[in-house]
Design a protein around this motif. Structure first.
Motif, PDB file in Angstrom:
ATOM      1  N   PHE A 134       0.841  -1.201   0.000  1.00  0.00           N
ATOM      2  CA  PHE A 134       0.000   0.000   0.000  1.00  0.00           C
ATOM      3  C   PHE A 134       0.872   1.246   0.000  1.00  0.00           C
ATOM      4  O   PHE A 134       0.609   2.202  -0.749  1.00  0.00           O
ATOM      5  CB  PHE A 134      -0.923  -0.019   1.211  1.00  0.00           C
ATOM      6  N   GLN A 182       1.170   4.068  -2.964  1.00  0.00           N
ATOM      7  CA  GLN A 182       1.010   5.500  -2.708  1.00  0.00           C
ATOM      8  C   GLN A 182       2.186   6.305  -3.240  1.00  0.00           C
ATOM      9  O   GLN A 182       2.034   7.456  -3.658  1.00  0.00           O
ATOM     10  CB  GLN A 182       0.846   5.748  -1.210  1.00  0.00           C
ATOM     11  N   SER A 188      -7.390   2.122  -2.744  1.00  0.00           N
ATOM     12  CA  SER A 188      -7.388   3.572  -2.617  1.00  0.00           C
ATOM     13  C   SER A 188      -8.169   4.107  -3.800  1.00  0.00           C
ATOM     14  O   SER A 188      -7.894   3.746  -4.956  1.00  0.00           O
ATOM     15  CB  SER A 188      -5.955   4.114  -2.642  1.00  0.00           C
ATOM     16  N   HIS A 237      -7.732   4.424  -7.610  1.00  0.00           N
ATOM     17  CA  HIS A 237      -6.314   4.782  -7.762  1.00  0.00           C
ATOM     18  C   HIS A 237      -5.465   3.519  -7.900  1.00  0.00           C
ATOM     19  O   HIS A 237      -4.663   3.397  -8.811  1.00  0.00           O
ATOM     20  CB  HIS A 237      -5.826   5.594  -6.555  1.00  0.00           C
TER      21      HIS A 237
END
Length: 338
Positions: free
Chosen positions: A105, A109, A202, A209
């Motif tokens: 994750f 990001q 996300s 995303h």
């Protein structure tokens, strides 16, 4: 995407060439020519591989032969076995992490690309559904999280869990088992849990995303590796087949199958995935007790709808749509063939 060193790329190529040759020898001259290395540089790379646990035999006038590889999950072991375009082509390997999902994750990001995979030899805080812990002893099983960047609206992201479940069940069946899917995210062998999937995303209201699909598969765990309270509920592929499982080969096979199903899903939609999931399900047709955050339902699991939600015909006759919850199968049966 992380840039690998030239040395590691050369080592991966060497392992790839030697793997293709099987039990035959590959001449040093041929390897040097393919890699653009001097014979001295090639020897240096061979010695580096030996220090990492690879047994490489060298015979004058015959060349090199790969005798055995270490049971690890780095790109050196997995990449020569892969036939994917993107999935697993960048591997972030860790000896130990809290959770591969958490690492993936953060990478996503920070801009990690579609198909990058985080894999760990051990998780100290492996994550299951609804805050549960996934027991992750070192060096035995497969724990990974794949970063996906599909063109999907957020409401369709849960379908990816079912895509992964189909790929996982089919891969386990390729190892000679009758793997079956228990809604929504577990895979069982003979009624015992062998694998679980945790999908996190996300997104903003209109688009995803990224999605992180985390998978834990018990490959070589023995009974004593499970906590006592789980020993009657869990199993491993090696316990089911009576044979040790080469983890890198299983990982490569699973990632290949997962990419195939992702491609089919993104090109043709969810219908084919839904049909295959139903054929592999151990839940449909069962008397079930479903516990959600709001209620308990008792009835028969009749179907999954076009979004993957479970449809339960309650004892009162109503048809309830379940988006998330725990399912207890009250009347075990053999998984469907297929």
């Amino acid at each position: 995407m992380p840039v690998e060193s030239t040395e590691q790329t050369q080592e991966e190529l060497i392992l790839g060439f030697l793997s293709e040759s099987g039990s035959d020898y590959t001449s040093g001259e041929a390897l040097s020519g393919k890699l653009g290395l001097s014979r001295a540089a090639l020897w240096k790379r061979m010695e580096a591989l030996r220090t990492q646990g690879y047994r490489i035999e060298a015979v004058p006038s015959r060349g090199y032969r790969l005798v055995s590889v270490p049971d690890r999950l780095t790109s050196l072991e997995v990449s020569p076995l892969l036939s994917t375009r993107e999935l697993g082509r960048a591997i972030h390997h860790h000896d130990s992490v809290g959770s591969t999902n958490e690492v993936a994750f953060r990478l996503a990001q920070d801009g990690a690309e579609h198909g990058e995979v985080v894999v760990a030899e051990q998780q100290t805080a492996g994550k299951g559904r609804r805050g549960r812990v996934w027991v992750s002893p070192p060096g035995l099983n497969l724990y990974f999280s794949a970063i996906l960047r599909p063109e999907l609206p957020p409401q369709r992201a849960p379908e990816l869990t079912l895509v992964a479940a189909v790929a996982l069940a089919e891969t386990l069946r390729d190892w000679g088992t009758d793997a079956a899917i228990k809604w929504p995210n577990d895979v069982h062998l003979d009624g015992l849990k062998v694998a679980g999937i945790l999908t996190e995303l996300s997104a903003e209201p209109e688009r995803v995303h990224f999605v992180v699909v985390g998978v834990g598969v018990n490959l070589n765990s023995r009974t004593e590796h499970f906590p006592e309270e789980l020993r009657s509920m869990a199993t491993s592929l090696s316990l089911a087949t009576g044979k040790p499982v080469p983890r890198a080969r299983f990982a490569a096979a699973l990632w290949t199958r997962l990419e195939e199903w992702l491609d089919r899903y993104l090109e043709d939609g969810f219908d084919a995935v839904r049909a295959r999931w139903k054929a592999l399900s151990s839940t449909l047709g069962q008397d079930v007790l479903v516990r959600t955050d709001r209620q308990e339902l008792r009835g028969v699991a009749e179907d999954i709808d076009p979004s993957g939600a479970l449809l339960v015909r309650t004892v009162g006759g109503s048809l309830e749509r379940v988006l998330a919850g725990d399912v207890e199968q009250l009347r075990p049966r053999k998984p469907r063939a297929g």
